[in-house]
Design a protein around this motif. Structure first.
Motif, mmCIF file in Angstrom:
data_model
loop_
_atom_site.group_PDB
_atom_site.id
_atom_site.type_symbol
_atom_site.label_atom_id
_atom_site.label_comp_id
_atom_site.label_asym_id
_atom_site.label_seq_id
_atom_site.Cartn_x
_atom_site.Cartn_y
_atom_site.Cartn_z
ATOM 1 N N LYS A 40 45.337 112.557 -12.222
ATOM 2 C CA LYS A 40 45.882 111.265 -11.679
ATOM 3 C C LYS A 40 46.586 111.938 -10.224
ATOM 4 O O LYS A 40 46.660 111.210 -9.034
ATOM 5 N N ASN A 41 46.979 113.078 -10.324
ATOM 6 C CA ASN A 41 47.849 113.549 -9.039
ATOM 7 C C ASN A 41 46.567 113.774 -8.028
ATOM 8 O O ASN A 41 46.935 113.576 -6.803
ATOM 9 N N ILE A 55 45.011 114.704 -17.741
ATOM 10 C CA ILE A 55 45.069 113.500 -16.974
ATOM 11 C C ILE A 55 46.110 113.519 -15.975
ATOM 12 O O ILE A 55 45.974 112.772 -14.937
ATOM 13 N N ARG A 56 47.310 114.429 -16.287
ATOM 14 C CA ARG A 56 48.342 114.590 -15.059
ATOM 15 C C ARG A 56 47.591 115.134 -13.878
ATOM 16 O O ARG A 56 47.995 114.551 -12.870
ATOM 17 N N LYS A 57 46.820 116.049 -14.045
ATOM 18 C CA LYS A 57 46.076 116.746 -12.823
ATOM 19 C C LYS A 57 45.370 115.695 -12.250
ATOM 20 O O LYS A 57 45.182 115.722 -10.966
ATOM 21 N N LEU A 74 46.770 115.587 -22.237
ATOM 22 C CA LEU A 74 47.947 115.438 -21.362
ATOM 23 C C LEU A 74 47.959 116.208 -19.771
ATOM 24 O O LEU A 74 47.821 115.571 -18.720
ATOM 25 N N ASP A 75 47.556 117.584 -20.076
ATOM 26 C CA ASP A 75 47.522 118.197 -18.610
ATOM 27 C C ASP A 75 46.422 117.866 -17.681
ATOM 28 O O ASP A 75 46.413 117.798 -16.503
ATOM 29 N N ASP A 81 45.605 110.248 -6.620
ATOM 30 C CA ASP A 81 46.858 110.042 -5.743
ATOM 31 C C ASP A 81 47.020 110.734 -4.178
ATOM 32 O O ASP A 81 46.956 109.964 -3.363
#
Length: 574
Positions: free
Chosen positions: A300-301, A296-298, A293-294, A304
């Motif tokens: 995706k950020n 994927i979040r990083k 999760l960490d 973006d």
């Protein structure tokens, strides 16, 4: 669907074949799961016990499961008390989701004794508990329950084992018609909910099935439907199946569900194969999703941020497109320098660069000479040209970064725990994560997934960029066939043979489509060519290649088919 009392009864019935089976080895692959290796009637079997909060279950298993190098404490305790022992009997408590496995084993002194493994399949309260049946004391549990969690009972070493609180429900296997009807109020509430609340072992799905079979008839017809279901359960007449409902959600059952679509139903010859098909990969994907999760979040950020950066730089490039006017003004000033004097604030020149605009007015700095004004425009032009070139380079880099990030995000969807470690290491090396201290552990070479086509051809699949690089540039031979989804982030796939059959090509294409961003799409384009036509550009990131002389075929990946191939490959490997 929940693992209800009927499914539990079907499983316990199937496990009766394990009486007098010897426990040869015990593993604990994950925090919530145990795997018992058994020897019975001349064959080896593996029994999975899971107290996973979302996927609690018990069944025979053939699926590959990675074993930790250092066994957890609970696993070591089970090995001490149960390994080498024999299963005396396996039973269910009433029609509850509680299974007892009684084991006869010798202790360190060689004295024979008994132990009991209790599996409680209660959703997030599920547990696996080792108990001394003579004293009733708990030796340990896979999950501890302290007084702060439950005042009713504790699951701690040395505590007396207490079963879960009674729900005061009737056992449907022991009911007659008057007792059944007495429990129900036909004037209040939904009947399916009343069935679940009044009778043990009944889940919502079977309750709905009973109502469906009863139709809209009298109470006696409801009893007939109820009795029909539990006559099958009492006699162990099971029809294990997995059905996909109208919403696309899969449900499993030990009985045939007439209220579900029969067109999207898969039948199985045993409850274990049914459960394994339904649960296969779910718990592992849950665990890896939490681990990743960490990341994927990083990522995706970062993606973006790059998209915003690209839009901003494209606007600057558009603005810099007017830089040609600066050069034109400088050249016109140079051409008409004899007419321009220091102190002029502007000059109207004949525009021999553009016939549509006969004259152009050029702004001048009155404090500069004509030559200095010309140089000022040439400097503006050169600066704008340099900015435009730099911006275009940055746009190309951001686009390449995002393509790479998309590839890694796809790989994280299909990753195992080991794959995530490799991906994390790759991201450190690529600069997307802060550098970490190098592990003293010996680096293991990344190994791709192994599959076989029906004709026995070996097919390898890279599940992350390190595996892709190793597979394509080190493992594969020049005459092997290489596959990849066309213009879609995904895995490298290699067929390890010169003479490629249609079946091997189809299998490999299915794998390439499934292990890509298009795994849920239909008619996915997959390119294939020989390894000798695949190149890695100098300085390219891991997994990036160019290729030529490719052909394209279209396939629709099937998750069920891929899982079966994974199991077949594991069995062949073993």
């Amino acid at each position: 669907m929940a693992f209800d009392g009927i499914v539990t009864r079907a499983v316990v019935h199937e496990l009766q074949s394990l009486q007098r089976a010897r426990i040869t080895k015990i593993y604990q692959p994950t925090e919530y799961e145990l795997l018992l290796h058994l020897r019975t009637q001349g064959e080896n079997k593996r029994l999975l016990l899971s107290a996973h909060p979302a996927y609690p279950r018990v069944h025979f298993s053939q699926n590959p499961m990675a074993q930790p190098k250092v066994p957890p404490m609970f696993c070591m305790l089970l090995r001490k008390y149960c390994e080498g022992g024999f299963i005396e009997n396996i039973s269910q408590v009433g029609l509850e989701r509680i299974i007892h496995i009684n084991i006869r084993a010798r202790n360190e002194l060689g004295d024979e004794g008994y132990r009991r493994i209790i599996i409680e399949l209660m959703g997030r309260h599920s547990n696996i508990i080792l108990v001394d049946p003579e004293s009733g004391k708990i030796l340990d549990g896979i999950q501890h329950v302290t007084p702060s969690i439950s005042q009713y009972r504790q699951v701690l070493p040395g505590a007396i084992y207490l079963p879960p609180p009674e729900q005061k429900k009737e056992n449907p296997l022991l009911l007659d018609q008057p007792s059944f009807l007495k429990r129900l109020d036909f004037n209040s509430g939904r009947m399916d909910q009343q069935l679940v609340m009044q009778f043990s072992g009944l889940g919502p799905m079977i309750a709905k099935e009973i109502i469906f079979r009863a139709g809209l008839g009298r109470p006696t017809e409801l009893w007939d439907a109820f009795n029909q279901v539990f006559s099958d359960v009492r006699a162990h007449r099971y029809t294990p199946n997995v059905t996909t409902n109208e919403k696309g959600k899969q449900v499993f059952s030990a009985l045939q569900l007439m209220h579900q679509s029969q067109q999207r139903r898969t039948a199985y010859d045993s409850i274990s194969t049914c459960l394994e098909a339904y649960y296969y990969g779910k718990a592992e994907r849950d665990r890896t999703r939490q681990q990743s999760l960490d990341l994927i979040r990083k990522l995706k950020n970062e993606r973006d941020k790059n998209e915003k950066k690209i839009r901003k730089l494209q606007r600057e490039v558009q603005a810099a497109a007017e830089a040609g006017q600066f050069r034109m003004h400088g050249e016109l000033i140079t051409a008409y320098m004899h007419d321009i004097k220091r102190g002029d604030s502007s000059y109207s020149a004949i525009n021999f660069y553009d016939e549509t605009t006969p004259t152009v007015t050029i702004a001048l700095d009155p404090e500069l000479s004509p030559a200095e004004n010309a140089q000022r425009y040439f400097k503006k032009y050169n600066k704008a040209k340099a900015v435009r070139k730099w911006n275009e380079e940055q746009i190309d880099k951001a686009i390449a970064d995002n393509h790479y990030l998309e590839t890694v995000l796809v790989q994280l969807e299909n990753a195992s725990i080991t794959d995530i470690d490799e991906i994390r290491e790759e991201l450190h090396e690529s600069g997307f994560l802060k550098t970490q201290k190098k592990s003293k552990k010996k680096q293991v070479k990344p190994e791709p997934l192994t599959f076989y086509s029906k004709d026995g051809t070996l097919i390898l699949v890279g599940k992350n960029n390190k595996q892709n690089d190793r597979l394509t540039h080190q493992i594969a031979a020049a005459t092997d066939t290489w596959l990849h989804t066309k213009d879609i982030p995904g895995s490298h796939v290699v067929i390890r043979t010169q003479a490629v059959s249609e079946d091997a090509l189809y299998t490999a294409a299915m794998l390439a489509a499934y292990y890509s961003k298009a795994r849920n799409s239909s008619q996915v384009p997959v390119d294939y060519t020989l390894i000798k036509h695949v190149r890695k550009p100098s300085g390219a990131r891991p997994g990036y290649v160019t290729y030529e002389e490719q052909k394209t075929l279209y396939v629709t990946p099937s998750e069920e088919t891929i899982y079966q191939w994974l199991k077949d490959a594991h069995q062949k490997k073993v």
